[in-house]
Design an enzyme around this catalytic site. Structure first.
Site, mmCIF file in Angstrom:
data_model
loop_
_atom_site.group_PDB
_atom_site.id
_atom_site.type_symbol
_atom_site.label_atom_id
_atom_site.label_comp_id
_atom_site.label_asym_id
_atom_site.label_seq_id
_atom_site.Cartn_x
_atom_site.Cartn_y
_atom_site.Cartn_z
ATOM 1 N N ALA A 25 0.848 -1.199 0.000
ATOM 2 C CA ALA A 25 0.000 0.000 0.000
ATOM 3 C C ALA A 25 0.877 1.239 0.000
ATOM 4 O O ALA A 25 2.039 1.200 0.407
ATOM 5 C CB ALA A 25 -0.921 0.008 1.219
ATOM 6 N N THR A 31 5.339 4.200 2.202
ATOM 7 C CA THR A 31 4.913 3.059 1.401
ATOM 8 C C THR A 31 5.150 1.800 2.219
ATOM 9 O O THR A 31 6.183 1.672 2.881
ATOM 10 C CB THR A 31 5.698 2.987 0.086
ATOM 11 O OG1 THR A 31 5.497 4.191 -0.651
ATOM 12 C CG2 THR A 31 5.234 1.812 -0.760
ATOM 13 N N VAL A 32 4.183 0.881 2.190
ATOM 14 C CA VAL A 32 4.292 -0.352 2.967
ATOM 15 C C VAL A 32 4.561 -1.515 2.014
ATOM 16 O O VAL A 32 3.888 -1.658 0.986
ATOM 17 C CB VAL A 32 3.007 -0.616 3.770
ATOM 18 C CG1 VAL A 32 3.155 -1.887 4.603
ATOM 19 C CG2 VAL A 32 2.696 0.574 4.674
ATOM 20 N N LYS A 47 7.576 -0.515 6.493
ATOM 21 C CA LYS A 47 7.027 0.810 6.205
ATOM 22 C C LYS A 47 8.198 1.746 5.925
ATOM 23 O O LYS A 47 9.000 2.028 6.819
ATOM 24 C CB LYS A 47 6.193 1.315 7.376
ATOM 25 C CG LYS A 47 5.638 2.712 7.158
ATOM 26 C CD LYS A 47 4.667 3.109 8.266
ATOM 27 C CE LYS A 47 3.340 2.431 8.116
ATOM 28 N NZ LYS A 47 2.325 2.974 9.056
ATOM 29 N N ASP A 141 -6.532 8.714 15.113
ATOM 30 C CA ASP A 141 -6.991 8.454 13.749
ATOM 31 C C ASP A 141 -7.703 7.103 13.688
ATOM 32 O O ASP A 141 -7.482 6.318 12.772
ATOM 33 C CB ASP A 141 -5.816 8.482 12.768
ATOM 34 C CG ASP A 141 -6.283 8.560 11.310
ATOM 35 O OD1 ASP A 141 -7.420 9.009 11.084
ATOM 36 O OD2 ASP A 141 -5.522 8.162 10.414
#
Length: 643
Positions: A25, A31-32, A47, A141
């Site tokens: 993702a 970006t993972v 990550k 979040d």
């Protein structure tokens, strides 16, 4: 085309350890990737911070500091952080890889969930948040995208603490954090001043969404949604799903109160309310299928835990006339009697019709008596005891005509000291009058002191931490001229600190004295290998070769880059050049200077003008250093002569 093929990190090995296998993702901060830890041979999530953010020293410092703090949680419902490091321009976190889906995927596929499934998901989420809140962290979040549901049914909360790092790049705009649908009123009015109650509010919104299949506030723009959060209460979910018990309405109303002081003070307090409400609801209420459910899989009690696998304690009816033939219980005649003659008699025996009628009446009376016996005062249900004090639990059991059985005590991070953690049989279970119910009472959180492991080898430090009831957390490696490579420089928190048992301790481990990495790009492989070996570094050759400005066989690039620092014995990965990419040169002879430059640059060349004395005022290309139609290395310079 697979986008991972275009990602320069896929196939590379970061820090000589983490092999990047695939991109999972891309987010606003990082970006993972799915990666393999080649030392421990385990799959994990990597990550990697976006290079633009990695260039900001203060951002990286806060990113690392928050990651260390989060790594101390060591909670089974928190996505764990294993390691942190840098490799050249890459700043990364090595994290637990969870194979499964997100709660958002579940809601998108199934719509509204049964109350049992919603509470089964929310309880571990609140347990994770509770551990964070008691450790001094606020997620800020919370949303379905950050709730991961593993293929094994485990629920984990992702992105703990890292959202705080975004402050350094959003503070200049006054932007609020979090997704607008889950923001509390105080986050909207006073960004940056939120406490644990903002997570409580978001969890209330998530619960509403699980029960109804939709968010409580919608609008044509984010501004409309924010206005509703500020000026409108979250409606009761029963207004959308008729028949939902009032206990669920109360939970949503309590968690989403617009005034923070009216909400539970943290996730632990909300978890206690959830468990108490869970214990008061009947099986029928928990398993009711909402009309907003999108999947037919919900039908039937056998699928009451279709979202989260859960061991159920389902009361079994006592056997009634188990020695009777099967058809007495199923109304299905396995061996029907012989047919009657026209005169109502069998061909050679006595009349059986009246006997069958009498038997049926007796059977009905027997079954009725059995059902009456089962549903009569011989049985009762275990009352709601969770979160009650021991004295209150004993009183409730006495009022229900039950005995208090064995009382045990256990440590708990989420249940208040002196209150009931669990019962045996479970709350709501059906048992005989005067039977006993055993209870487990919370001793509160267990606390231990961090041992002094400074100067220990990493493996020994981990063993000592586990022996003290603590968890080895994230490992960060730093250069040190004083501490040998592989030995502990410091811990976070430091030794002597009192913590809850099970807390994770971040370890800073020495990479040894720093070694300057020589720049070997452009060198022949043999010379590059000799230079790196002389510097005390190991050499690894990348399996793929690339086009570059260097001749074939020379080093095109290296990781880590030249003039950086590495530890003695670290590995430098070399990528070998296939030589420059050869491309066809456009024919620009006779063209205007502007057109010629445009065509050559579009083809991938640099352009140099040779005007001389005769071409000072000219505007046409007389000749070019490489003829049109010939090939030249991409990026090389083509000289045009102007007259």
């Amino acid at each position: 085309m697979d986008t991972t093929l275009q990602d320069p990190l896929v196939g590379q090995v970061l820090d000589g350890r983490y092999r990047v296998d695939a991109r999972i993702a891309v987010g606003g901060m990082a970006t993972v990737y799915r990666a393999l830890d080649t030392r421990l041979d385990r799959v994990l999530a990597l990550k990697v911070m976006h290079p633009a953010l990695a260039a900001d020293g203060s951002f990286v410092e806060r990113f690392i500091r928050e990651a260390k703090s989060v790594a101390r949680l060591a909670h089974p419902n928190v996505v764990q952080v294993f390691d942190q490091g840098t490799d050249g321009s890459y700043v990364y976190l090595a994290m637990e890889y969870v194979a499964g889906c997100t709660l958002r995927d579940v809601l998108r596929e199934r719509g509204a969930l049964q109350p049992r499934a919603a509470l089964d998901i929310l309880e571990p989420v609140l347990a994770a948040l509770g551990a964070a809140h008691r450790a001094g962290f606020v997620h800020r979040d919370m949303k379905p995208e950050n709730v991961l549901i593993g293929d094994d049914g485990r629920v984990k909360v992702a992105d703990f603490g890292l959202v705080r790092s975004v402050d350094t790049v959003t503070s200049t705009t006054g932007a609020v954090l979090g997704t607008v649908s889950y923001l509390s009123p105080e986050q909207i009015e006073q960004p940056g001043t939120a406490d644990a109650r903002v997570d409580v509010y978001a969890c209330g919104v998530v619960l509403y969404e699980m029960l109804t299949g939709d968010r409580p506030h919608d609008g044509d723009s984010p501004a409309v949604v924010l206005y509703k959060h500020l000026h409108e209460d979250v409606p009761p979910p029963s207004a959308v799903v008729p028949g939902l018990p009032y206990e669920l309405d109360e939970l949503v109303a309590s968690a989403t109160a617009r005034t923070p002081d009216l909400r539970p003070y943290d996730a632990v307090a909300l978890l206690a309310q959830i468990r108490e409400a869970h214990g008061r609801l009947s099986a029928d209420q928990l398993d009711a299928v909402p009309p907003q459910a999108l999947s037919a899989e919900y039908a039937g009690a056998e699928n009451r835990t279709s979202v989260i696998p859960r061991t159920l304690t389902v009361p079994r009816l006592l056997p009634v006339n188990e020695d009777e033939p099967v058809y007495h219980r199923t109304s299905r005649l396995e061996s029907p009697p012989p047919p009657l003659s026209r005169r109502g008699r069998s061909s050679g025996g006595p009349r059986r019709g009246p006997l069958l009628i009498v038997a049926a009446i007796l059977l009905a009376l027997g079954l009725g008596a059995g059902v009456w016996y089962i549903n009569s005062g011989q049985f009762t249900q275990v009352p709601a005891l969770l979160t009650k004090t021991e004295a209150q639990a004993r009183d409730r059991l006495d009022e229900a005509g039950l005995e208090t059985g064995k009382v045990t005590y256990a440590y708990s991070d989420t249940v208040k000291r002196g209150t009931v953690i669990s019962t045996d049989p479970d709350v709501g279970a059906r048992i005989r009058n005067n039977d006993s119910v055993s209870i487990t009472v919370s001793k509160g959180p267990q606390t231990v002191k961090v041992p002094d492991v400074q100067g220990d080898a990493l493996s020994n430090a981990r063993t000592r931490l586990k022996a003290e009831g603590l968890q080895p957390g994230m490992v960060t490696r730093e250069f040190s001229d004083e501490v040998p490579k592989g030995f502990v420089i410091s811990t976070d928190p430091e030794n002597g600190t009192t913590l809850r048992a099970g807390s994770a301790i971040a370890l800073t481990v020495s990479k040894g004295a720093p070694v300057d990495v020589p720049d070997v790009t452009g060198e022949d492989l043999a010379d590059a290998r000799a230079d790196l070996t002389e510097a005390g570094l190991k050499v690894k050759i990348a399996t793929t070769r690339v086009n570059s400005e260097y001749d074939a066989g020379q080093v095109a690039k290296q990781t880590p880059a030249g003039d950086s620092q590495a530890a003695d014995g670290d590995t430098v990965t070399l990528t070998i050049s296939k030589g420059p990419e050869m491309i066809e040169v456009p024919d620009v002879t006779g063209d205007s200077v502007d057109d010629a430059k445009t065509d050559l640059e579009a083809a991938g060349f640099q352009v140099d003008e040779d005007r001389g004395l005769l071409g000072l005022f000219g505007d046409k290309v007389k000749k070019q250093s490489v003829k049109g139609g010939d090939t030249a290395p991409k990026g090389s310079t083509i000289t045009i002569t102007i007259r």
